[in-house]
Each structure stands twice: as C-alpha cells, then as structure tokens.
Design a protein around this motif. Sequence first.
Motif, mmCIF file in Angstrom:
data_model
loop_
_atom_site.group_PDB
_atom_site.id
_atom_site.type_symbol
_atom_site.label_atom_id
_atom_site.label_comp_id
_atom_site.label_asym_id
_atom_site.label_seq_id
_atom_site.Cartn_x
_atom_site.Cartn_y
_atom_site.Cartn_z
ATOM 1 N N ASP A 60 0.741 -1.278 0.344
ATOM 2 C CA ASP A 60 -0.227 -0.052 0.114
ATOM 3 C C ASP A 60 0.685 0.751 0.407
ATOM 4 O O ASP A 60 0.567 2.454 -0.457
ATOM 5 C CB ASP A 60 -0.982 0.318 1.273
ATOM 6 N N LYS A 61 1.989 1.210 1.006
ATOM 7 C CA LYS A 61 3.020 2.376 0.520
ATOM 8 C C LYS A 61 4.450 1.488 0.559
ATOM 9 O O LYS A 61 5.120 0.941 0.320
ATOM 10 C CB LYS A 61 3.252 2.484 2.425
ATOM 11 N N ASP A 83 6.695 8.304 1.822
ATOM 12 C CA ASP A 83 4.467 7.869 1.601
ATOM 13 C C ASP A 83 4.141 8.484 3.272
ATOM 14 O O ASP A 83 3.093 9.676 2.772
ATOM 15 C CB ASP A 83 3.437 7.097 1.995
ATOM 16 N N THR A 84 5.071 7.991 4.519
ATOM 17 C CA THR A 84 4.393 8.994 5.008
ATOM 18 C C THR A 84 5.586 9.306 5.816
ATOM 19 O O THR A 84 5.271 9.962 7.347
ATOM 20 C CB THR A 84 3.967 7.635 6.031
ATOM 21 N N LYS A 85 6.653 9.394 5.750
ATOM 22 C CA LYS A 85 7.812 9.848 6.035
ATOM 23 C C LYS A 85 8.507 9.422 7.142
ATOM 24 O O LYS A 85 9.143 9.903 8.244
ATOM 25 C CB LYS A 85 7.660 11.448 6.135
ATOM 26 N N LEU A 121 7.723 -2.763 5.243
ATOM 27 C CA LEU A 121 7.408 -2.689 6.978
ATOM 28 C C LEU A 121 5.976 -3.498 6.734
ATOM 29 O O LEU A 121 5.289 -2.244 5.458
ATOM 30 C CB LEU A 121 7.322 -1.271 7.379
ATOM 31 N N GLU A 122 4.928 -3.951 6.701
ATOM 32 C CA GLU A 122 3.682 -3.985 6.938
ATOM 33 C C GLU A 122 2.981 -3.980 8.430
ATOM 34 O O GLU A 122 3.467 -4.475 9.673
ATOM 35 C CB GLU A 122 3.152 -5.848 5.790
ATOM 36 N N ASP A 123 1.998 -3.715 7.949
ATOM 37 C CA ASP A 123 1.176 -2.583 10.170
ATOM 38 C C ASP A 123 2.559 -2.444 11.032
ATOM 39 O O ASP A 123 2.098 -2.857 11.658
ATOM 40 C CB ASP A 123 0.537 -3.993 10.043
ATOM 41 N N GLY A 124 3.661 -2.345 10.531
ATOM 42 C CA GLY A 124 4.741 -1.927 11.388
ATOM 43 C C GLY A 124 5.260 -2.721 11.371
ATOM 44 O O GLY A 124 6.589 -1.969 12.653
ATOM 45 N N GLU A 125 5.318 -4.009 10.625
ATOM 46 C CA GLU A 125 6.670 -5.443 11.323
ATOM 47 C C GLU A 125 7.276 -5.534 9.924
ATOM 48 O O GLU A 125 6.846 -5.175 9.021
ATOM 49 C CB GLU A 125 5.499 -6.465 11.614
#
Length: 158
Positions: A60-61, A83-85, A121-125
């Motif tokens: 997604d990012k 995307d999110t910095k 990273l996927e869901d922060g992991e």
Amino acid sequence: MTRKIINIIIAILFIYILGTSALYFTTQKDVAHWEAETTKMAKNEANLKNVRRFYVFTTDKTYYTVEGNNKNNEKIYFTYSPDTKKKTQTKADKLVNHENALSLARHNLPDATVKEANIGLEDGEYVWEVSFRDKNGALGYHYIDASDAQWYETINNL
C-alpha cells in the motif's frame, strides 16, 4: 533492394535499442535517487558507516530499506517511507536475514523458482517479500514475517 531492407532493419534495431536504454535509465534514476537519500538518512540517524544492500518494498505504501553496519559494528536495517515520512530502524540480528528469507521461500514453495527478496514494513512490522515464478511461469509473492520466520501470505498468478 535487399541492401535497403537490411539498412532499414538496422536503423529500426538501433532506434529500439536507444529507446529501451533511455527508458531503463530513466526508471533507474528514481531508484538511485531514493537509494542515495535513504543511505544519507541512515548514516545521519542510525550512524551507519557502510551500506551493503538496498531494498524496495511496495504494498500500500513504498518503503526503502538499507542494510549496513553502525559505528558499533552492529548490522542494522534502516527503513524510510516517502509516503508517510516515517523512519524505522532495527538490529538485523532480531530478524530473519536475506539469505534465510530466500531459503524459507524455497522450502515453502518447492515447485517455484525463487527470484528475489525485499524487506519492508507491513502494519509496522518487518516483512520479507520474496518474488517467485511458479511452475506455469506466473509471478507471485511470498510474504514472511521477519521477526519469527512464519509465512503469512502468498499471492499467486500475477
């Protein structure tokens, strides 16, 4: 007549080679830019003294990750998402490494040809995304949780 046809074919091949080369180098320019930017951030923020690998992970990012050693000679993964910095780093000894991710995918997908592994990273992991071609030649992605080496998703037939 045949000489003229041969010259036309040579001209077409020359234009094709120039066009595909220009396209390749244009697309690689963005990757080179993000590799340089991520490496610079990693050296400043994670105190990396060298970088061994660069990974691009996109779901997604988009995430760019560099692998290298810090000043204490610890192996580090430093990840940046434009995307999110967001910037994330972790010690590599807490995660499955590149070679193990490839080996796990080969073990889990015995009939497939494993191509490449990228970490992100996927869901922060942290997750390894391993690309492969199945026995029918279709592209797929095999996702492995980098913290516990467990498979959690395979996407086939892309």
